[in-house]
Design an enzyme around this catalytic site. Structure first.
Site, mmCIF file in Angstrom:
data_model
loop_
_atom_site.group_PDB
_atom_site.id
_atom_site.type_symbol
_atom_site.label_atom_id
_atom_site.label_comp_id
_atom_site.label_asym_id
_atom_site.label_seq_id
_atom_site.Cartn_x
_atom_site.Cartn_y
_atom_site.Cartn_z
ATOM 1 N N TYR A 1 -52.181 36.240 -16.023
ATOM 2 C CA TYR A 1 -53.415 36.976 -16.574
ATOM 3 C C TYR A 1 -53.820 37.776 -15.310
ATOM 4 O O TYR A 1 -54.242 37.471 -14.109
ATOM 5 C CB TYR A 1 -54.227 36.111 -17.168
ATOM 6 C CG TYR A 1 -54.960 37.031 -17.781
ATOM 7 C CD1 TYR A 1 -54.757 38.106 -18.742
ATOM 8 C CD2 TYR A 1 -56.786 36.686 -17.207
ATOM 9 C CE1 TYR A 1 -56.017 38.593 -19.320
ATOM 10 C CE2 TYR A 1 -57.600 37.567 -17.911
ATOM 11 C CZ TYR A 1 -57.558 38.078 -18.354
ATOM 12 O OH TYR A 1 -58.339 39.160 -19.758
ATOM 13 N N LYS B 1 -64.825 36.012 -9.783
ATOM 14 C CA LYS B 1 -65.021 34.385 -9.843
ATOM 15 C C LYS B 1 -65.940 33.757 -8.597
ATOM 16 O O LYS B 1 -67.271 34.269 -8.779
ATOM 17 C CB LYS B 1 -64.034 33.603 -10.784
ATOM 18 C CG LYS B 1 -63.281 33.896 -11.853
ATOM 19 C CD LYS B 1 -62.721 32.785 -12.597
ATOM 20 C CE LYS B 1 -62.208 34.010 -14.041
ATOM 21 N NZ LYS B 1 -61.122 34.428 -13.965
ATOM 22 N N ASP C 1 -53.099 37.957 -6.849
ATOM 23 C CA ASP C 1 -54.413 38.432 -7.500
ATOM 24 C C ASP C 1 -54.952 36.853 -7.786
ATOM 25 O O ASP C 1 -54.692 36.088 -7.980
ATOM 26 C CB ASP C 1 -53.992 38.893 -9.180
ATOM 27 C CG ASP C 1 -54.927 38.391 -10.336
ATOM 28 O OD1 ASP C 1 -56.479 38.399 -9.569
ATOM 29 O OD2 ASP C 1 -55.207 38.675 -11.054
HETATM 30 C C1 LIG Z 1 -60.316 36.128 -14.609
HETATM 31 C C2 LIG Z 1 -59.144 36.648 -13.589
HETATM 32 C C3 LIG Z 1 -58.934 37.690 -14.484
HETATM 33 C C4 LIG Z 1 -60.036 38.030 -14.905
HETATM 34 O O1 LIG Z 1 -61.348 38.730 -13.872
HETATM 35 P P1 LIG Z 1 -62.191 39.146 -14.916
HETATM 36 O O2 LIG Z 1 -63.481 39.263 -14.426
HETATM 37 O O3 LIG Z 1 -62.380 38.086 -16.367
HETATM 38 O O4 LIG Z 1 -62.444 40.521 -15.265
HETATM 39 C C5 LIG Z 1 -58.434 38.695 -13.793
HETATM 40 N N1 LIG Z 1 -57.261 37.847 -12.708
HETATM 41 C C6 LIG Z 1 -57.260 36.447 -12.212
HETATM 42 C C7 LIG Z 1 -56.267 36.193 -12.119
HETATM 43 C C8 LIG Z 1 -58.512 35.328 -13.307
HETATM 44 O O5 LIG Z 1 -57.984 34.211 -13.284
#
Ligand SMILES: *Cc1c(COP(=O)(O)O)cnc(C)c1O
Length: 443
Positions: free
Chosen positions: A147, A270, A242
């Protein structure tokens, strides 16, 4: 065990559904994955959530990962209050983001320069644009099971063949946008090799969660990640890690540190904001210098590097460097995993796959599961959803709040007390026994 009181939450939820889609501002909060009415939370402190019906829960969702030091960490609270006292948005150059950027650049060799944004989604969106700008190539490879936020070109599913363009996985994503992405399976280096053989010159970047943690915890082998890096290098594509969920969580330097792989670009979110809206993308200076105003790749943000959010992020990252909590988190994670594994063997022998990376944990529930490492989507059993829904509610009734979906991971924090962890292990044992007795494991 008293049944939960949901009276006030239910009345709020009815009102919320009238003014917001599904009554929430991010889908999984609506409890569709587990059924029932979401608890409306009015306060959180340490390892606990407090709901509007007067109940409290030990929290293993931790705002979906940012709160490595728990709710209302005192040092972060102080820094935020001081920051608010100096004004909370300048829209100018300021020294607060400079301090946070210098700290990150000084510690993470693969981040020579970075740009702050407001979310993980924004970080990914910007990194993808930069990768296309830097290479002049149109396509990005993503993996089924990873994701990357709600970026249009990432909300896609695999096309009919491996090297075919992806198709939209959300209404509103145009086929043209989906066609900018190729989808490959996780844990399959030969598929990725074939993809590069067929489309290599068109591929700007490969983006991956080096610790895929948004469709269960699909831990990858070092060989797969290293092979991926080598393929990128060979074909002149950029490797984007990511690390929105893994960065500063599994190690200060995330999976790049743990694996020793040097991504060309990396995205954070995060933990980097300590619970405030912060994202960042960074990488080699020669690539980052292509971003406006020094280069031709446009990216901007009215509230980017908000000083209050920067203060929270700076305090969190300084604390991580000062306290180095990773060994403690690993020990806690290991102890918890051992306790859960003992319960699994007692009540659902051979039917649970446990995945864990430091303070991040996830289990897959299905007959015969314990023998097959789950490294890709097809490995997740069909029994996962109903089994987890039942287990979730049983644990919630006992005062333990896990993510309201069997495809989301659990998080430990430094605020979890021994009492909470032992209580959780005991509650899990009882709840697993109840749930296993319902015959939901299949097989
Ligand atoms: C949470 C997450 C996102 C999206 O971040 P948001 O702050 O919710 O837009 C993208 N990539 C990864 C791996 C994530 O865990």
């Amino acid at each position: 065990m008293n049944p939960l009181n949901r009276e006030t939450s239910e009345s709020y939820f009815e009102r919320a559904k009238k003014v917001s889609p599904g009554g929430v501002h991010s889908p999984v909060r609506a409890f569709r994955g587990v059924g029932g009415t979401p608890a409306f939370i009015i306060k959180a402190e340490g390892d606990r959530l407090y709901d509007v019906d007067g109940q409290s829960y030990v929290d293993f969702c931790m705002a979906w990962g940012p709160l490595l030091f728990g709710h209302q960490d005192a040092e972060t609270a102080d820094a935020v209050k001081r920051a608010v006292g100096r004004g909370w948005s300048y829209g100018t150059a300021e020294p607060y983001s400079l301090e946070l950027a210098e700290l990150i650049v000084s510690k993470l060799p693969w981040v020579e320069k970075l740009r702050f944004v407001n979310s993980g989604t924004e970080a990914v969106m910007s990194a993808l644009r930069l990768a296309r700008g830097a290479t002049g190539r149109p396509l990005v490879v993503k993996f089924d099971g990873c994701y990357h936020g709600h970026v249009d070109s990432m909300l896609v599913k695999a096309g009919s063949g491996l090297a075919e363009m992806a198709s939209p996985d959300s209404a509103g994503v145009s086929p043209q946008t989906a066609a900018e992405t190729l989808v490959a399976p996780l844990d399959d280096l030969s598929a990725l090799t074939r993809l590069f053989d067929e489309r290599g010159p068109e591929i700007a970047a490969v983006i991956v969660e080096p610790m895929p943690a948004n469709n269960g915890l699909l831990l990858q082998t070092p060989e797969f990640l290293k092979g991926m890096a080598a393929l990128c290098k060979k074909h002149g594509a950029l490797l984007i890690f990511d690390e929105v969920i893994s960065g500063f969580r599994v190690a200060f330097g995330g999976m790049a540190e743990k694996t020793g792989i040097r991504p060309d670009l990396v995205t954070y979110g995060k933990v980097i904001g300590g619970g405030f809206p912060v994202g960042a993308y960074g990488g080699r200076a020669e690539i980052m210098d292509l971003v406006a105003p020094s280069g031709p790749v446009y990216q901007a943000g009215t509230l980017s590097a908000n000083p209050v959010a920067m203060a929270a992020g700076l305090t969190t990252l300084r604390k991580l460097l000062r306290d180095d909590p990773y060994a403690v988190l690993e020990k806690r994670g290991e102890a918890l995993a051992r306790a859960l594994a003992a319960s699994n063997e007692r009540h659902a022998p051979g039917a649970v796959w446990n995945a864990r990376e430091g303070s991040v944990f996830w289990s897959a529930y299905g007959s015969g599961m314990s023998k097959r490492p789950v490294r890709a989507i097809p490995g997740i059993p069909a029994t996962q959803k109903p089994f987890y829904a039942s287990l979730f509610h049983s644990l919630l009734d006992r005062g333990y709040y896990l993510a309201p979906s069997g495809y989301e991971v659990g998080f430990l924090s430094m605020a979890h007390t021994d009492e909470s962890l032992h209580g959780f292990a005991a509650a899990y044992d009882l709840s697993l026994k109840e749930t296993a007795a319902k015959g939901l494991l299949g097989g």
